[in-house]
Scaffold this motif. Structure first.
Motif, PDB file in Angstrom:
ATOM      1  N   GLU A  41       0.827  -1.209   0.000  1.00 31.97           N
ATOM      2  CA  GLU A  41       0.000   0.000   0.000  1.00 31.97           C
ATOM      3  C   GLU A  41       0.860   1.258   0.000  1.00 31.97           C
ATOM      4  O   GLU A  41       0.583   2.217  -0.725  1.00 31.97           O
ATOM      5  CB  GLU A  41      -0.953  -0.012   1.197  1.00 31.97           C
ATOM      6  N   GLY A  42       1.925   1.266   0.814  1.00 38.63           N
ATOM      7  CA  GLY A  42       2.817   2.419   0.851  1.00 38.63           C
ATOM      8  C   GLY A  42       3.557   2.611  -0.461  1.00 38.63           C
ATOM      9  O   GLY A  42       3.722   3.738  -0.940  1.00 38.63           O
ATOM     10  N   VAL A  43       3.997   1.504  -1.055  1.00 35.92           N
ATOM     11  CA  VAL A  43       4.709   1.568  -2.336  1.00 35.92           C
ATOM     12  C   VAL A  43       3.772   2.061  -3.436  1.00 35.92           C
ATOM     13  O   VAL A  43       4.156   2.862  -4.296  1.00 35.92           O
ATOM     14  CB  VAL A  43       5.293   0.185  -2.696  1.00 35.92           C
ATOM     15  N   LEU A  44       2.533   1.594  -3.403  1.00 34.87           N
ATOM     16  CA  LEU A  44       1.540   2.012  -4.396  1.00 34.87           C
ATOM     17  C   LEU A  44       1.335   3.523  -4.351  1.00 34.87           C
ATOM     18  O   LEU A  44       1.332   4.194  -5.389  1.00 34.87           O
ATOM     19  CB  LEU A  44       0.217   1.289  -4.124  1.00 34.87           C
ATOM     20  N   ASP A  45       1.181   4.066  -3.153  1.00 40.01           N
ATOM     21  CA  ASP A  45       0.952   5.504  -3.009  1.00 40.01           C
ATOM     22  C   ASP A  45       2.182   6.320  -3.403  1.00 40.01           C
ATOM     23  O   ASP A  45       2.064   7.391  -4.001  1.00 40.01           O
ATOM     24  CB  ASP A  45       0.567   5.830  -1.563  1.00 40.01           C
ATOM     25  N   ALA A  46       3.368   5.800  -3.082  1.00 37.54           N
ATOM     26  CA  ALA A  46       4.596   6.564  -3.321  1.00 37.54           C
ATOM     27  C   ALA A  46       5.032   6.548  -4.783  1.00 37.54           C
ATOM     28  O   ALA A  46       5.578   7.536  -5.284  1.00 37.54           O
ATOM     29  CB  ALA A  46       5.724   6.018  -2.440  1.00 37.54           C
ATOM     30  N   ALA A  57      -3.532 -16.448  -4.773  1.00 37.56           N
ATOM     31  CA  ALA A  57      -3.528 -17.539  -3.796  1.00 37.56           C
ATOM     32  C   ALA A  57      -2.726 -17.199  -2.546  1.00 37.56           C
ATOM     33  O   ALA A  57      -2.924 -17.790  -1.492  1.00 37.56           O
ATOM     34  CB  ALA A  57      -2.972 -18.809  -4.437  1.00 37.56           C
ATOM     35  N   ASP A  58      -1.811 -16.241  -2.652  1.00 44.17           N
ATOM     36  CA  ASP A  58      -0.887 -15.945  -1.559  1.00 44.17           C
ATOM     37  C   ASP A  58      -1.498 -15.141  -0.418  1.00 44.17           C
ATOM     38  O   ASP A  58      -1.139 -15.322   0.739  1.00 44.17           O
ATOM     39  CB  ASP A  58       0.305 -15.135  -2.092  1.00 44.17           C
ATOM     40  N   ASP A  59      -2.379 -14.211  -0.743  1.00 45.45           N
ATOM     41  CA  ASP A  59      -2.748 -13.183   0.223  1.00 45.45           C
ATOM     42  C   ASP A  59      -4.258 -12.958   0.223  1.00 45.45           C
ATOM     43  O   ASP A  59      -4.801 -12.337  -0.690  1.00 45.45           O
ATOM     44  CB  ASP A  59      -2.019 -11.881  -0.136  1.00 45.45           C
ATOM     45  N   PRO A  60      -4.975 -13.453   1.245  1.00 42.11           N
ATOM     46  CA  PRO A  60      -6.430 -13.286   1.284  1.00 42.11           C
ATOM     47  C   PRO A  60      -6.873 -11.852   1.574  1.00 42.11           C
ATOM     48  O   PRO A  60      -8.045 -11.530   1.449  1.00 42.11           O
ATOM     49  CB  PRO A  60      -6.862 -14.232   2.419  1.00 42.11           C
ATOM     50  N   GLY A  61      -5.931 -10.984   1.952  1.00 37.98           N
ATOM     51  CA  GLY A  61      -6.301  -9.608   2.297  1.00 37.98           C
ATOM     52  C   GLY A  61      -6.036  -8.605   1.195  1.00 37.98           C
ATOM     53  O   GLY A  61      -5.793  -7.420   1.463  1.00 37.98           O
ATOM     54  N   LEU A  62      -6.089  -9.043  -0.052  1.00 34.14           N
ATOM     55  CA  LEU A  62      -5.722  -8.175  -1.176  1.00 34.14           C
ATOM     56  C   LEU A  62      -6.772  -7.120  -1.517  1.00 34.14           C
ATOM     57  O   LEU A  62      -6.442  -6.101  -2.123  1.00 34.14           O
ATOM     58  CB  LEU A  62      -5.478  -9.020  -2.432  1.00 34.14           C
ATOM     59  N   ALA A  63      -8.028  -7.344  -1.170  1.00 31.12           N
ATOM     60  CA  ALA A  63      -9.114  -6.497  -1.672  1.00 31.12           C
ATOM     61  C   ALA A  63      -8.886  -4.997  -1.453  1.00 31.12           C
ATOM     62  O   ALA A  63      -9.024  -4.211  -2.401  1.00 31.12           O
ATOM     63  CB  ALA A  63     -10.446  -6.936  -1.073  1.00 31.12           C
ATOM     64  N   PRO A  64      -8.525  -4.535  -0.233  1.00 31.20           N
ATOM     65  CA  PRO A  64      -8.323  -3.087  -0.053  1.00 31.20           C
ATOM     66  C   PRO A  64      -7.208  -2.531  -0.935  1.00 31.20           C
ATOM     67  O   PRO A  64      -7.326  -1.418  -1.460  1.00 31.20           O
ATOM     68  CB  PRO A  64      -7.968  -2.965   1.434  1.00 31.20           C
ATOM     69  N   LEU A  65      -6.129  -3.302  -1.104  1.00 30.76           N
ATOM     70  CA  LEU A  65      -5.028  -2.859  -1.959  1.00 30.76           C
ATOM     71  C   LEU A  65      -5.492  -2.726  -3.406  1.00 30.76           C
ATOM     72  O   LEU A  65      -5.180  -1.738  -4.087  1.00 30.76           O
ATOM     73  CB  LEU A  65      -3.868  -3.853  -1.875  1.00 30.76           C
ATOM     74  N   LEU A  66      -6.259  -3.706  -3.880  1.00 35.06           N
ATOM     75  CA  LEU A  66      -6.723  -3.671  -5.264  1.00 35.06           C
ATOM     76  C   LEU A  66      -7.699  -2.520  -5.492  1.00 35.06           C
ATOM     77  O   LEU A  66      -7.669  -1.865  -6.544  1.00 35.06           O
ATOM     78  CB  LEU A  66      -7.374  -5.009  -5.636  1.00 35.06           C
ATOM     79  N   GLU A  67      -8.566  -2.266  -4.519  1.00 34.48           N
ATOM     80  CA  GLU A  67      -9.489  -1.134  -4.632  1.00 34.48           C
ATOM     81  C   GLU A  67      -8.717   0.182  -4.688  1.00 34.48           C
ATOM     82  O   GLU A  67      -9.060   1.096  -5.442  1.00 34.48           O
ATOM     83  CB  GLU A  67     -10.462  -1.119  -3.448  1.00 34.48           C
ATOM     84  N   GLY A  72      -6.601   4.662  -8.204  1.00 33.68           N
ATOM     85  CA  GLY A  72      -5.457   5.392  -8.747  1.00 33.68           C
ATOM     86  C   GLY A  72      -5.190   5.104 -10.209  1.00 33.68           C
ATOM     87  O   GLY A  72      -4.156   5.502 -10.747  1.00 33.68           O
ATOM     88  N   HIS A  73      -6.111   4.374 -10.871  1.00 40.30           N
ATOM     89  CA  HIS A  73      -6.012   4.056 -12.303  1.00 40.30           C
ATOM     90  C   HIS A  73      -4.815   3.159 -12.628  1.00 40.30           C
ATOM     91  O   HIS A  73      -4.265   3.207 -13.729  1.00 40.30           O
ATOM     92  CB  HIS A  73      -5.958   5.336 -13.143  1.00 40.30           C
ATOM     93  N   THR A  74      -4.397   2.351 -11.650  1.00 42.14           N
ATOM     94  CA  THR A  74      -3.378   1.331 -11.888  1.00 42.14           C
ATOM     95  C   THR A  74      -4.065   0.067 -12.396  1.00 42.14           C
ATOM     96  O   THR A  74      -5.052  -0.380 -11.815  1.00 42.14           O
ATOM     97  CB  THR A  74      -2.611   1.015 -10.587  1.00 42.14           C
ATOM     98  N   GLY A  96     -10.226  -6.608 -11.095  1.00 43.97           N
ATOM     99  CA  GLY A  96      -9.109  -7.126 -11.877  1.00 43.97           C
ATOM    100  C   GLY A  96      -9.272  -6.746 -13.334  1.00 43.97           C
ATOM    101  O   GLY A  96     -10.389  -6.690 -13.842  1.00 43.97           O
ATOM    102  N   ASP A  97      -8.158  -6.480 -14.002  1.00 42.88           N
ATOM    103  CA  ASP A  97      -8.190  -6.107 -15.417  1.00 42.88           C
ATOM    104  C   ASP A  97      -7.647  -7.206 -16.314  1.00 42.88           C
ATOM    105  O   ASP A  97      -7.823  -7.164 -17.532  1.00 42.88           O
ATOM    106  CB  ASP A  97      -7.375  -4.829 -15.635  1.00 42.88           C
ATOM    107  N   GLY A  98      -6.957  -8.188 -15.718  1.00 44.54           N
ATOM    108  CA  GLY A  98      -6.400  -9.288 -16.485  1.00 44.54           C
ATOM    109  C   GLY A  98      -6.001 -10.413 -15.547  1.00 44.54           C
ATOM    110  O   GLY A  98      -5.883 -10.214 -14.331  1.00 44.54           O
ATOM    111  N   TYR A  99      -5.780 -11.607 -16.127  1.00 42.27           N
ATOM    112  CA  TYR A  99      -5.556 -12.794 -15.308  1.00 42.27           C
ATOM    113  C   TYR A  99      -4.503 -13.687 -15.959  1.00 42.27           C
ATOM    114  O   TYR A  99      -4.419 -13.778 -17.181  1.00 42.27           O
ATOM    115  CB  TYR A  99      -6.868 -13.580 -15.145  1.00 42.27           C
ATOM    116  N   LEU A 100      -3.712 -14.345 -15.107  1.00 40.58           N
ATOM    117  CA  LEU A 100      -2.709 -15.306 -15.557  1.00 40.58           C
ATOM    118  C   LEU A 100      -2.738 -16.516 -14.632  1.00 40.58           C
ATOM    119  O   LEU A 100      -3.193 -16.424 -13.489  1.00 40.58           O
ATOM    120  CB  LEU A 100      -1.309 -14.684 -15.522  1.00 40.58           C
ATOM    121  N   VAL A 101      -2.208 -17.636 -15.123  1.00 38.37           N
ATOM    122  CA  VAL A 101      -2.079 -18.848 -14.317  1.00 38.37           C
ATOM    123  C   VAL A 101      -0.593 -19.138 -14.139  1.00 38.37           C
ATOM    124  O   VAL A 101       0.179 -19.077 -15.103  1.00 38.37           O
ATOM    125  CB  VAL A 101      -2.785 -20.045 -14.992  1.00 38.37           C
ATOM    126  N   GLU A 102      -0.187 -19.444 -12.909  1.00 40.53           N
ATOM    127  CA  GLU A 102       1.233 -19.664 -12.596  1.00 40.53           C
ATOM    128  C   GLU A 102       1.894 -20.650 -13.557  1.00 40.53           C
ATOM    129  O   GLU A 102       2.983 -20.399 -14.077  1.00 40.53           O
ATOM    130  CB  GLU A 102       1.384 -20.192 -11.164  1.00 40.53           C
TER     131      GLU A 102
END
Length: 219
Positions: A41-46, A57-67, A72-74, A96-102
């Motif tokens: 979040e800090g890196v996104l803002d800076a 799959a890594d992080d269940p708390g992604l929603a606030p970061l993605l919002e 910010g039009h990222t 989400g704007d796009g998707y990939l599979v590992e």
């Protein structure tokens, strides 16, 4: 165009692998790597990156970061471990704007996905597209789609834009098809997503298929 990317993932092996691939792409200027959403979040803002790549799959708390990224039009690229029912349902709840599979990640695939993402297309693996169509088919078989309800929410222009979106068109292609400006398309898309209560274009496409709305704006 030089691209600045924010990469978020707790699995160090996967994150470093994606980071190495990103560094090998010619127009990627900078890759900012974070292990979790709090740090990101800090890196996104800076740094205001062009694209946020996050491992679903890594992080269940992604929603606030993605919002936050969306505001910010990222552009948001979600990486899934397995495009099965569970992860597909999780992805559908997130912007989400796009998707990939590992397992399908290669430098050419990643480079092509970034290019398509930045011209307002919605890149997704074929397995995920098949899952979306399969889900839509199951839902339609289980109950008649409430087509009239959805149609009544949208203007004719929004229905036309939705039909073109289902065909896989980018915003620029939709603008040409409807003979309106790129800015007008963005307004139409934003209004349509709000009215359909969809977090992203992928959800809107799935809903259009489920509700029998594909092509509705042309009739």
């Amino acid at each position: 165009m030089d691209i600045r990317i924010l990469l978020v993932g707790q699995n160090e092996v996967v994150r470093r692998g994606i980071e190495a691939m990103l560094h090998s792409i010619a127009n990627v200027r900078d890759v900012l790597s974070c292990t979790g959403h709090d740090e990101a979040e800090g890196v996104l803002d800076a740094h205001r990156p062009d694209v946020l790549v996050a491992n679903l799959a890594d992080d269940p708390g992604l929603a606030p970061l993605l919002e936050r990224a969306r505001r910010g039009h990222t552009k948001i690229l979600l990486v899934m471990r397995d495009p099965g029912e569970a992860e597909l349902s999780a992805a559908a709840q997130l912007p989400g704007d796009g998707y990939l599979v590992e397992d399908e990640l290669t430098v050419p695939v990643l480079e092509d996905t970034l290019h398509r993402l930045l011209v307002d297309q919605v890149p997704m693996p074929s397995a995920m597209a098949r899952q979306l169509l399969h889900r839509a088919g199951r839902a339609e078989a289980a109950a008649p789609p409430p087509r009239r309800e959805y149609r009544s929410r949208l203007t004719r222009r929004e229905l036309q834009a939705l039909s073109l979106l289902v065909e896989g068109m980018s915003n620029k292609q939709i603008a040409r098809g409807l003979a309106i400006s790129d800015h007008a398309v963005k307004r139409v898309m934003a209004s349509m997503l709000v009215k359909l209560n969809c977090a992203n274009r992928t959800q809107a496409v799935a809903l259009a298929l489920k509700g029998g709305l594909a092509g509705a704006g042309t009739r």
